[in-house]
Design a protein around this motif. Structure first.
Motif, PDB file in Angstrom:
ATOM      1  N   CYS A 255     -11.268  27.068  -4.892  1.00  0.00           N
ATOM      2  CA  CYS A 255     -10.528  27.621  -6.039  1.00  0.00           C
ATOM      3  C   CYS A 255     -11.406  27.640  -7.283  1.00  0.00           C
ATOM      4  O   CYS A 255     -11.362  28.599  -8.064  1.00  0.00           O
ATOM      5  CB  CYS A 255      -9.289  26.785  -6.358  1.00  0.00           C
ATOM      6  SG  CYS A 255      -8.044  26.890  -5.104  1.00  0.00           S
ATOM      7  N   ASP A 256     -12.181  26.592  -7.468  1.00  0.00           N
ATOM      8  CA  ASP A 256     -13.079  26.564  -8.626  1.00  0.00           C
ATOM      9  C   ASP A 256     -14.091  27.699  -8.517  1.00  0.00           C
ATOM     10  O   ASP A 256     -14.386  28.379  -9.500  1.00  0.00           O
ATOM     11  CB  ASP A 256     -13.822  25.223  -8.689  1.00  0.00           C
ATOM     12  CG  ASP A 256     -12.949  24.113  -9.253  1.00  0.00           C
ATOM     13  OD1 ASP A 256     -11.836  24.423  -9.716  1.00  0.00           O
ATOM     14  OD2 ASP A 256     -13.376  22.952  -9.222  1.00  0.00           O
ATOM     15  N   MET A 259     -12.428  30.958  -9.460  1.00  0.00           N
ATOM     16  CA  MET A 259     -12.219  31.126 -10.908  1.00  0.00           C
ATOM     17  C   MET A 259     -13.539  31.444 -11.617  1.00  0.00           C
ATOM     18  O   MET A 259     -13.587  32.274 -12.523  1.00  0.00           O
ATOM     19  CB  MET A 259     -11.566  29.860 -11.493  1.00  0.00           C
ATOM     20  CG  MET A 259     -10.105  29.757 -11.135  1.00  0.00           C
ATOM     21  SD  MET A 259      -9.280  28.437 -12.026  1.00  0.00           S
ATOM     22  CE  MET A 259      -9.715  27.017 -11.057  1.00  0.00           C
ATOM     23  N   GLN A 263     -14.269  34.797 -13.715  1.00  0.00           N
ATOM     24  CA  GLN A 263     -14.575  34.728 -15.147  1.00  0.00           C
ATOM     25  C   GLN A 263     -15.999  35.162 -15.484  1.00  0.00           C
ATOM     26  O   GLN A 263     -16.322  35.381 -16.650  1.00  0.00           O
ATOM     27  CB  GLN A 263     -14.292  33.304 -15.651  1.00  0.00           C
ATOM     28  CG  GLN A 263     -12.808  32.975 -15.613  1.00  0.00           C
ATOM     29  CD  GLN A 263     -12.500  31.520 -15.954  1.00  0.00           C
ATOM     30  OE1 GLN A 263     -13.157  30.907 -16.774  1.00  0.00           O
ATOM     31  NE2 GLN A 263     -11.467  30.986 -15.323  1.00  0.00           N
ATOM     32  N   THR A 317     -17.777  20.351  -8.186  1.00  0.00           N
ATOM     33  CA  THR A 317     -16.323  20.400  -8.002  1.00  0.00           C
ATOM     34  C   THR A 317     -15.777  19.199  -7.233  1.00  0.00           C
ATOM     35  O   THR A 317     -14.574  18.939  -7.272  1.00  0.00           O
ATOM     36  CB  THR A 317     -15.907  21.684  -7.256  1.00  0.00           C
ATOM     37  OG1 THR A 317     -16.382  21.611  -5.903  1.00  0.00           O
ATOM     38  CG2 THR A 317     -16.464  22.933  -7.910  1.00  0.00           C
ATOM     39  N   ARG A 336     -15.605  18.532 -12.425  1.00  0.00           N
ATOM     40  CA  ARG A 336     -14.240  19.042 -12.255  1.00  0.00           C
ATOM     41  C   ARG A 336     -13.395  17.998 -11.544  1.00  0.00           C
ATOM     42  O   ARG A 336     -13.909  17.139 -10.828  1.00  0.00           O
ATOM     43  CB  ARG A 336     -14.268  20.300 -11.370  1.00  0.00           C
ATOM     44  CG  ARG A 336     -14.772  21.523 -12.046  1.00  0.00           C
ATOM     45  CD  ARG A 336     -13.756  22.097 -13.000  1.00  0.00           C
ATOM     46  NE  ARG A 336     -12.643  22.758 -12.320  1.00  0.00           N
ATOM     47  CZ  ARG A 336     -11.506  23.063 -12.919  1.00  0.00           C
ATOM     48  NH1 ARG A 336     -11.291  22.743 -14.168  1.00  0.00           N
ATOM     49  NH2 ARG A 336     -10.535  23.673 -12.247  1.00  0.00           N
ATOM     50  N   SER A 337     -12.092  18.140 -11.712  1.00  0.00           N
ATOM     51  CA  SER A 337     -11.152  17.370 -10.907  1.00  0.00           C
ATOM     52  C   SER A 337     -11.435  15.874 -10.979  1.00  0.00           C
ATOM     53  O   SER A 337     -11.532  15.315 -12.054  1.00  0.00           O
ATOM     54  CB  SER A 337     -11.199  17.919  -9.468  1.00  0.00           C
ATOM     55  OG  SER A 337     -10.374  17.202  -8.621  1.00  0.00           O
ATOM     56  N   ASP A 348     -11.267  20.353 -17.664  1.00  0.00           N
ATOM     57  CA  ASP A 348      -9.878  20.317 -17.207  1.00  0.00           C
ATOM     58  C   ASP A 348      -9.340  21.733 -17.342  1.00  0.00           C
ATOM     59  O   ASP A 348      -9.811  22.499 -18.159  1.00  0.00           O
ATOM     60  CB  ASP A 348      -9.056  19.384 -18.114  1.00  0.00           C
ATOM     61  CG  ASP A 348      -9.100  17.947 -17.611  1.00  0.00           C
ATOM     62  OD1 ASP A 348      -9.127  17.758 -16.387  1.00  0.00           O
ATOM     63  OD2 ASP A 348      -9.122  17.035 -18.456  1.00  0.00           O
ATOM     64  N   GLY A 349      -8.327  22.067 -16.575  1.00  0.00           N
ATOM     65  CA  GLY A 349      -7.746  23.400 -16.726  1.00  0.00           C
ATOM     66  C   GLY A 349      -8.607  24.468 -16.080  1.00  0.00           C
ATOM     67  O   GLY A 349      -9.523  24.169 -15.308  1.00  0.00           O
ATOM     68  N   ASP A 350      -8.290  25.702 -16.393  1.00  0.00           N
ATOM     69  CA  ASP A 350      -8.894  26.835 -15.671  1.00  0.00           C
ATOM     70  C   ASP A 350      -9.905  27.620 -16.491  1.00  0.00           C
ATOM     71  O   ASP A 350     -10.292  28.724 -16.105  1.00  0.00           O
ATOM     72  CB  ASP A 350      -7.773  27.805 -15.225  1.00  0.00           C
ATOM     73  CG  ASP A 350      -6.804  27.131 -14.273  1.00  0.00           C
ATOM     74  OD1 ASP A 350      -7.160  26.057 -13.749  1.00  0.00           O
ATOM     75  OD2 ASP A 350      -5.697  27.667 -14.067  1.00  0.00           O
ATOM     76  N   ASP A 351     -10.308  27.089 -17.614  1.00  0.00           N
ATOM     77  CA  ASP A 351     -11.197  27.858 -18.494  1.00  0.00           C
ATOM     78  C   ASP A 351     -12.649  27.386 -18.326  1.00  0.00           C
ATOM     79  O   ASP A 351     -13.001  26.271 -18.727  1.00  0.00           O
ATOM     80  CB  ASP A 351     -10.728  27.665 -19.940  1.00  0.00           C
ATOM     81  CG  ASP A 351     -11.594  28.448 -20.912  1.00  0.00           C
ATOM     82  OD1 ASP A 351     -12.529  29.147 -20.455  1.00  0.00           O
ATOM     83  OD2 ASP A 351     -11.355  28.330 -22.127  1.00  0.00           O
TER      84      ASP A 351
END
Ligand code: FSO
Ligand code: SF4
Length: 553
Positions: A255-256, A259, A263, A317, A336-337, A348-351
C-alpha cells in the motif's frame, strides 16, 4: 537486557543471548527492556480482550493495536524509545478500558468478575525510569530459576512465532483484512504466554496452534494483496539504475508503494523497490506505473552500503532496518508504520510529499546502467496456471525434483551455502524461492525445462502461502501425501516472521525441513532432538551431503 530472538544473537560458551549494553542489531538495553515491558503489557491487554469476549465485547481497534504494537518489537523494526513508551502508554489505556467494560458487563449479568493476575494487573508509571525499573518483571526469561531451559526455549519459540503472526496480521490489516476469530485466537495465545506456562505438552501444542493461526493469517494477506492489486504475473525486473531522480521503497507494505507511485506520477521521479518489496513488480495494479523502473540493491543486511549509494529518498515500510547513521543517509530516510529510528523522519498518514521533496532536492542517478534482470511474480495464480504443464513434465520424467530454498538473508559467511546449493541443483529440478534470501542467487541464470522456468520467485516471506498451495495441488494431482512428493524445503532464517512460517509448515505436517545457517539459540539440544523426532526438522550440513540426501529421499 536479554534478547535471543534472532539468528544474529550473541552466542558464548557461558550462555546465549544479547545481554549486555547493546544487541548485535544495535538495539540498546533500554530499547530491549522497553520492548519487554511493552510485550508483557500487551499480554495483559489480550487477557482482558479474551474476558470481554465472554460478553461479546469485541473491540476491533484494540485487536489491531495489540498486533501492531507487538510487531514493533520484532528484530530491526523500532529503535525509537519515545515511540515505544507511547505504545506502552496506549496499551495500558486499552487494557484498562477493556477491564472496565468487562467488569461492567459482569455486574449487569450478576456474576462476579474474575480477578486476573500477572500482566493483566500491571500498573505502570509513564516515565522511562519507572518503566525500566519494571523491566525485570517483564523479561522474556523471567522466572528462569523455577523452570528448566527446555520450558524457556518452548515459551520463546511460541512468543517469537506469535510475533511473526502479529507482523502478518498488521500487514493484512493494512490491506483491509481483519478477522475477529483470528484476533480471538491471537489474544488467547498472547494471554497464555503472559501467564508463563510450564507444561511441555501444552507449549508444544501451542507452537503448532501458532503455526495454524499463521496459515490463516497468510491466507488473509494473500487475499488482501490479490484483491487490491490483482494476481502477480511473471515479470522481468531491471536490477540496475536508470538515469533520473529516485525514491527507493523497502519492506513489505504494497500500500505504501502504491501511494508513493500515485503521488510521484508526472513528477519525473523513478521509483525502485528494495529487498522484500521486489515481488511488488508482479502485481498488475502496481506494475502499470511506468515510473516503477526496477529494483535497487539486495537484502536488508547490505542496506548500509546500498542506501549510502542511492542518490534519492528512501522509505522503510517495515523490517528490516539497520543503523542509518553508519552510511550517513539518515537525513534522506523515512520510516512508516511500526518502524522507527530516533531522529529519522516518520511519516504518519498518507501524505508522502516530504519524501517527494527530498527526492527532488537530491541529484538522482546521473546515467543509465546496463540493465540486468531477475524474474519474479510466480505467486499462487501463476503457479497454478503452470501446474498442468509442470505435472506433464514430471510424468514425462523431465522434472525430477522440486527445491524450495527460501527465507531470510543475512551477512554471515555460512549463508554462502544457499548460493552454492542453488548453483549445484541438478538441471532436471525446479527452484522455488521466497523472501529476501533469494538475493543470494536471483541474479543467476537457471534456464528452463521445456518452457517452464527453473527459477520461480514466489514472492515475499508471507507468500509461503502460495508455495504451500502449489505443493498441495501437486500432491492432489499425484494422489499422494505432500511428504511423498519429490520436494525438499531448505530454509534460511533470521527473524521472527521466519519462525512463524516454519511453525506453519510444521503444523501442516510437512516433514524433513532443513533450516540454517544455525539453529535458533533459544532452542536447547533437547528441543532440537524432540523437534527432529516429531517432524524430521534438521539443520543444514554441506551442500553435497544435503543435496545427496534430498535426491535419494
Ligand atoms: Fe527478510 Fe527482514 Fe521477509 Fe524478514 S527483510 S528478514 S523473514 O524481515 O521478512 O524476508
Ligand atoms: Fe540480539 Fe537479535 Fe535481539 Fe538484536 S534482535 S538484541 S541481535 S537477539
Amino acid at each position: 537486557m536479554f534478547c535471543i530472538q534472532c539468528e544474529h544473537t550473541i552466542r558464548t560458551p557461558a550462555g546465549n543471548g544479547c545481554s549486555y549494553a547493546q544487541g548485535m542489531c544495535g538495539k540498546t538495553s533500554d530499547i530491549s527492556d522497553l520492548q519487554d515491558v511493552l510485550v508483557y503489557m500487551l499480554q495483559g491487554v489480550s487477557a482482558y480482550a479474551l474476558k470481554a469476549r465472554e460478553f461479546n465485547i469485541v473491540d476491533g481497534e484494540i485487536d489491531s493495536y495489540v498486533a501492531k504494537a507487538f510487531f514493533s518489537t520484532l528484530t530491526n523494526v523500532n529503535f525509537d524509545e519515545a515511540r515505544l513508551i507511547e505504545f506502552i502508554r496506549s496499551a495500558q489505556g486499552y487494557r484498562n478500558s477493556l477491564k472496565v467494560r468487562y467488569e461492567h458487563a459482569c455486574m449487569l449479568s450478576g456474576v462476579a468478575p474474575e480477578q486476573l493476575d500477572g500482566a493483566a494487573t500491571w500498573d505502570l508509571e509513564e516515565d522511562k525510569a519507572a518503566l525500566l525499573a519494571e523491566a525485570p518483571n517483564a523479561a522474556v526469561n523471567r522466572g528462569l530459576a523455577s523452570i528448566n531451559e527446555d520450558i524457556l526455549g518452548l515459551r520463546l519459540l511460541c512468543l517469537y512465532g506469535l510475533k511473526g503472526v502479529a507482523a502478518y496480521m498488521e500487514h493484512a490489516r493494512i490491506l483491509e483484512q481483519t478477522d475477529a476469530e483470528v484476533a480471538a485466537e491471537f489474544h488467547r495465545i498472547m494471554a497464555l504466554l503472559g501467564n508463563d506456562p510450564t507444561e511441555m505438552e501444552l507449549l508444544l501444542a501451542t507452537a503448532m496452534e501458532i503455526g495454524k493461526l499463521n496459515y490463516r493469517v497468510m491466507e488473509m494477506l494473500d487475499l488482501g494483496e490479490t484483491n487490491k492489486y490483482g494476481h502477480p504475473e511473471p515479470v522481468q525486473v531491471n536490477m540496475k539504475a536508470v538515469k533520473g531522480k529516485a525514491i527507493l521503497v523497502s519492506g513489505h507494505d504494497l500500500c505504501d508503494l502504491e501511494m508513493i507511485l500515485q503521488q510521484t506520477e508526472g513528477k519525473g521521479i523513478n521509483v525502485y523497490t528494495n529487498g522484500e518489496m521486489l515481488p511488488a513488480h508482479g502485481y498488475p495494479l502496481l506494475k502499470k506505473y511506468p515510473h516503477l523502473v526496477g529494483n535497487f540493491g539486495s537484502a536488508w543486511q547490505n542496506q548500509q552500503k546500498e542506501f549510502a549509494n542511492f542518490p534519492g529518498a528512501i522509505v522503510m515500510t517495515s523490517n528490516c532496518l539497520i543503523d542509518p547513521n553508519v552510511g550517513q543517509y539518515a537525513d534522506r530516510l523515512f520510516t512508516r508504520s511500526i518502524v522507527g529510528w530516533p531522529g529519522v523522519k516518520h511519516i504518519d498518514g498518507d501524505d508522502f510529499s516530504a519524501v517527494i521533496e527530498k527526492a527532488l532536492s537530491l541529484e538522482g542517478f546521473k546515467y543509465d546502467e546496463i540493465p540486468h534482470y531477475t524474474t519474479t511474480g510466480f505467486a499462487r495464480n501463476a503457479l497454478m496456471a503452470a501446474a498442468p504443464a509442470v505435472i506433464d513434465q514430471v510424468k514425462a520424467g523431465n522434472i525430477k525434483h522440486f527445491f524450495l530454498i527460501g527465507g531470510c538473508d543475512g551477512d554471515k559467511a555460512e549463508r554462502g551455502y544457499y548460493t552454492e546449493l542453488a548453483k549445484a541443483l541438478p538441471d532436471d529440478s525446479l527452484l522455488l524461492t521466497l523472501a529476501c534470501g533469494k538475493f543470494k542467487f536471483n541474479d543467476l541464470e537457471f534456464g528452463d525445462i521445456n518452457g517452464i522456468p527453473r527459477f520461480l520467485d514466489v514472492g515475499q516471506c508471507n507468500d509461503s502461502y502460495s508455495a504451500i498451495q502449489l505443493a498441495l495441488a501437486l500432491a492432489e494431482a499425484f494422489e499422494c501425501d505432500v511428504n511423498e512428493l519429490p520436494l525438499s524445503l531448505i530454509l534460511s532464517w533470521f527473524e521472527q516472521k521466519a519462525i512463524a512460517v516454519l511453525l506453519t509448515l510444521l503444523s501442516l505436517g510437512i516433514k524433513d525441513i532443513r533450516v540454517g545457517p544455525t539453529a535458533p539459540a533459544f532452542l536447547t539440544d533437547n528441543l532440537l532432538t524432540a523437534l527432529n523426532e516429531m517432524t524430521g526438522l534438521k539443520l543444514i550440513t554441506t551442500v553435497e551431503q544435503d543435496l545427496a540426501d534430498c535426491l535419494s529421499a
